[in-house]
Design a protein around this motif. Structure first.
Motif, PDB file in Angstrom:
ATOM      1  N   VAL A 212      15.652 -27.773  12.115  1.00  0.00           N
ATOM      2  CA  VAL A 212      15.775 -26.400  11.617  1.00  0.00           C
ATOM      3  C   VAL A 212      14.843 -25.462  12.370  1.00  0.00           C
ATOM      4  O   VAL A 212      15.240 -24.364  12.776  1.00  0.00           O
ATOM      5  CB  VAL A 212      15.501 -26.357  10.099  1.00  0.00           C
ATOM      6  N   GLN A 241      10.314 -26.715   2.339  1.00  0.00           N
ATOM      7  CA  GLN A 241      11.147 -25.663   1.765  1.00  0.00           C
ATOM      8  C   GLN A 241      10.814 -24.307   2.376  1.00  0.00           C
ATOM      9  O   GLN A 241      11.702 -23.482   2.618  1.00  0.00           O
ATOM     10  CB  GLN A 241      10.971 -25.616   0.243  1.00  0.00           C
ATOM     11  N   LEU A 244      12.338 -24.127   5.820  1.00  0.00           N
ATOM     12  CA  LEU A 244      13.774 -23.909   5.709  1.00  0.00           C
ATOM     13  C   LEU A 244      14.076 -22.474   5.307  1.00  0.00           C
ATOM     14  O   LEU A 244      15.029 -21.859   5.805  1.00  0.00           O
ATOM     15  CB  LEU A 244      14.379 -24.871   4.681  1.00  0.00           C
ATOM     16  N   TYR A 248      16.500 -19.496   6.856  1.00  0.00           N
ATOM     17  CA  TYR A 248      17.508 -18.825   6.031  1.00  0.00           C
ATOM     18  C   TYR A 248      17.362 -17.307   6.124  1.00  0.00           C
ATOM     19  O   TYR A 248      18.353 -16.579   6.255  1.00  0.00           O
ATOM     20  CB  TYR A 248      17.376 -19.282   4.583  1.00  0.00           C
ATOM     21  N   PHE A 296      22.200 -26.047   8.902  1.00  0.00           N
ATOM     22  CA  PHE A 296      22.298 -25.811   7.462  1.00  0.00           C
ATOM     23  C   PHE A 296      23.391 -26.683   6.846  1.00  0.00           C
ATOM     24  O   PHE A 296      23.278 -27.116   5.702  1.00  0.00           O
ATOM     25  CB  PHE A 296      22.602 -24.343   7.178  1.00  0.00           C
ATOM     26  N   MET A 306      25.801 -31.090   3.303  1.00  0.00           N
ATOM     27  CA  MET A 306      24.571 -30.293   3.305  1.00  0.00           C
ATOM     28  C   MET A 306      23.447 -31.181   2.793  1.00  0.00           C
ATOM     29  O   MET A 306      23.622 -31.899   1.792  1.00  0.00           O
ATOM     30  CB  MET A 306      24.740 -29.065   2.401  1.00  0.00           C
ATOM     31  N   MET A 310      18.408 -28.643   1.513  1.00  0.00           N
ATOM     32  CA  MET A 310      19.063 -27.359   1.770  1.00  0.00           C
ATOM     33  C   MET A 310      19.707 -26.842   0.490  1.00  0.00           C
ATOM     34  O   MET A 310      19.592 -25.654   0.148  1.00  0.00           O
ATOM     35  CB  MET A 310      20.127 -27.521   2.864  1.00  0.00           C
ATOM     36  N   GLN A 311      20.400 -27.715  -0.210  1.00  0.00           N
ATOM     37  CA  GLN A 311      21.060 -27.295  -1.441  1.00  0.00           C
ATOM     38  C   GLN A 311      20.035 -26.841  -2.483  1.00  0.00           C
ATOM     39  O   GLN A 311      20.239 -25.827  -3.161  1.00  0.00           O
ATOM     40  CB  GLN A 311      21.914 -28.422  -2.006  1.00  0.00           C
TER      41      GLN A 311
END
Length: 691
Positions: A212, A241, A244, A248, A296, A306, A310-311
């Motif tokens: 990522v 997180q 990530l 996003y 993603f 996924m 990510m979820q």
């Protein structure tokens, strides 16, 4: 021993340090041992447990009589995943399993003498293991059960035979993987060596984070790298997180919406179907590609996958929209939140999508008032994901129930309890409509126009219509205009007696499924107008005695399934199906009475591809195979034999005299199929399967 050839699973092309991990796992598997062994793979989220499990599956699955890879095991309910396990290994659909205990019994009975490979991915609770692989005695000698989990204690309690902890990437492995995603090359750009080292410090050896962050920094200048890495430095306690989330935040607005829709509603779903639905929401295919390129999502076996982290990030983003008021959030998927919003009538125009698993909910009365303010609702799914058949007493609707439908692109409502959709229903933007196992006896309320569409209510964009299991639906509405967007029409298990001739307007239809329509007697001649049709399923239509004459060449038809019908003779015009195409599938149940009434069989001509489930093959006038010991027991369901033959150019077949299956097992069973009695004028490649 009959060995199947399972389909290989899709796996990332950019794998680093993978071979060494596979070698380490091989010593735990002890493939030379005939014992049943259970092996656990554990490690933190994002470390690569699932990828390793897929690699093992692809490497050894061919050594077993059956194999099943069950992804995201924690997300599936008991009997559903039990059915998936059995279907994978047996290569056929399994009838509904009413409860977990029944599923356990069926697994034991079916698999106790089979050498199988089962991989249970992302297990989070001991109960999941207890109803899928509760004991080594459930499986035949030489079987291997592999379990991945973040919870090592769970694996210890289940007393697995070996444990493998997936370690973080070594420094050189992390640099190589990072380079593949940041620079799309095996080697780092020398100018970014130091900056890459700083970036990898934040990834802490987690492959998911490395991918990522690498995608996040791709195509940026050195100054931009410095700026982005400075943001990471200012965070007190860095988490995966957070890394990530930075990636996003870089997405465009429509790409963020696309990601959130997938995280909340479409993980694990068919990518083509989801693509059509989300494209109607103005989320372009380019957005899907961006999410894939940035790691993603991934597309495996045409399913949108996924990573769990990510979820979870997507869910947390939605929760933070309105921490204490779910009615103010854009998407609802938690059964408790949905139940609270609908019963307390706190829904607002902020809500764009609802996915409601009613099997996990208490009994509920849904009123028009509860949905009245949800004027921006795009996606509505009410479904049953439970252990038994749909309970119609869970969701109650008033007779005059209405809901905002102007923005709906996707409506899926299992067990719709009313006789029709609301009179004010507007499907102008609808792409998929699914009302399986509902109480419908007509589609829309009204007077003379009650049985007509789409001109009255506007369904010009509809691509999928699924009314399977609507046992009260006796008449399919006349179609008063071309519906060239409709690709799939599912009418399985309805009470329809005949299709209207206006079905010929469905020029774009690719799939027509009328399986088990027990009352169906007549197919209209205009079915030949379905020029795009690839699959026509009429299996189990027991009152259907004839096919209409094929007056037009159906050049795209690949499957025509007629098993379980009362058809005893095909029209000579059936040969038109072979013009301009290489394969057509036909199943015709016949000749039972004069051979073995107690043994059912079908003649199938399903195409030019050798089936994936074949166990033994040979060229020549005969094929022989050694059957496993004690094969003729209570579990025996039949024999499938496949023959492939081709004609040279100019050759014809006048008669196929006989085709025999001979089983020698103490007492012999001999089945001879007499002449099919057709002259074939065109070059063909056909396969005959006797079951």
């Amino acid at each position: 021993m009959l060995i199947s050839r399972p389909k290989l699973l899709c796996i990332s092309a950019n794998l680093v340090g993978f071979d060494s991990r596979l070698e380490e796992m091989s010593s735990l598997l002890c493939m030379e041992s005939n014992d049943v062994r259970m092996i656990g793979i554990h490690g933190i989220g994002g470390i690569g447990k699932t990828t390793l499990a897929i690699g093992i599956y692809n490497q050894i699955a061919h050594q077993f009589e059956g194999a099943s890879f069950l992804p995201n095991a924690a997300e599936h309910r008991g009997s559903l995943i039990q059915r998936k396990l059995l279907a994978d290994i047996l290569g056929e659909k399994i009838a509904r399993i009413s409860n977990i205990d029944e599923g356990i019994s069926l697994i034991k009975k079916t698999l106790c003498s089979r050498k199988v490979l089962i991989i249970l991915d992302d297990v989070s609770a001991l109960t999941q293991l207890e109803f899928l692989a509760g004991s080594r005695h459930w499986f035949g000698s030489g079987s291997r059960i592999i379990i991945t989990s973040r919870n090592k204690h769970l694996l210890d309690v289940h007393e697995v035979d070996g444990l493998y902890e997936v370690q973080k990437l070594k420094s050189e492995e992390a640099f190589k993987l990072f380079s593949l995603y940041a620079f799309e090359a095996d080697l780092l750009d020398d100018r970014f060596w130091e900056l890459s080292g700083r970036a990898l410090n934040y990834c802490d050896g987690l492959p998911l984070a490395v991918k990522v962050v690498g995608c996040y920094l791709r195509n940026k200048t050195e100054l931009e790298w410095e700026d982005e890495l400075l943001k990471l430095t200012t965070v007190g306690q860095l988490t995966v997180q957070y890394v990530l989330r930075l990636s996003y935040d870089r997405l465009k607005h429509t790409e963020k919406d696309l990601f959130l829709d997938i995280a909340c509603f479409f993980r694990g779903k068919d990518s083509d179907s989801v693509g059509r639905i989300l494209d109607s929401c103005n989320f372009s295919a380019i957005g899907m590609k961006v999410l894939k390129d940035c790691s993603f999502i991934s597309i495996l076996d045409n399913k949108i996958e996924m990573h769990g982290l990510m979820q979870q990030m997507g869910w947390e983003i939605i929760r933070r929209e309105s921490p204490g008021q779910p009615g103010q959030r854009s998407r609802l998927w938690n059964p408790e939140d949905v139940h609270a919003v609908l019963t307390q009538k706190t829904g607002t125009k902020a809500i764009e999508g609802i996915s409601f698993d009613v099997s996990a909910s208490k009994e509920i009365q849904i009123t028009s008032e509860a949905l009245k303010k949800m004027t921006n609702l795009r996606l509505l799914r009410v479904y049953w994901d439970g252990l038994s058949s749909y309970d119609s007493n869970t969701v109650h609707l008033p007779e005059e129930f209405e809901f905002p439908s102007y923005e709906l692109r996707y409506l899926h409502w299992d067990g719709w309890s009313l006789e029709s959709l609301p009179s004010n229903f507007n499907g102008k933007k609808l792409v998929e409509l699914s009302l399986k196992h509902s109480s419908l006896n007509h589609l829309w309320k009204g007077n003379k126009d009650a049985y007509y569409f789409p001109r009255i209510i506007g369904l010009e964009k509809l691509e999928v219509l699924n009314l399977s299991g609507c046992s009260r639906l006796e008449k399919f509405p006349d179609i008063k205009a071309n519906m060239e967007s409709l690709l799939e029409l599912h009418l399985e298990g309805t009470a329809i007696i005949e299709l209207p001739s206006s079905v010929g307007y469905l020029r774009g239809l690719v799939l027509l499924n009328m399986k088990s329509c027990k009352n169906l007697k007549i197919l209209p001649g205009r079915i030949c107008d379905l020029k795009s049709l690839k699959t026509l399923i009429l299996s189990g239509c027991s009152k259907l005695e004839r096919l209409p004459e094929i007056t037009e060449v159906m050049e795209h038809l690949e499957e025509l399934l007629l098993d379980g019908t009362s058809i005893r003779e095909l029209p000579r015009s059936i040969l038109r199906l072979k013009e301009n195409q290489d394969h057509v599938a036909m199943a015709l149940e016949t000749l039972h009475q004069e051979l073995f009434p107690e043994i059912g069989y079908s003649i199938v001509i399903p195409g030019s591809r050798i089936p994936k489930w074949r166990w033994h093959e040979n060229m020549g006038a005969s094929v022989s195979a050694t059957l496993p010991p004690h094969w003729l027991d209570n579990n025996f369901s039949g024999v499938a034999l496949c023959a492939v033959f081709a004609l040279e150019e100019g050759e014809t077949i006048q008669r196929l005299v006989r085709f025999a299956v001979i089983l020698n097992a103490g007492k012999g069973l001999i089945s001879v199929i007499p002449s099919l009695g057709h002259t074939v004028e065109t070059e063909l490649l056909r396969r005959i399967t006797c079951v």
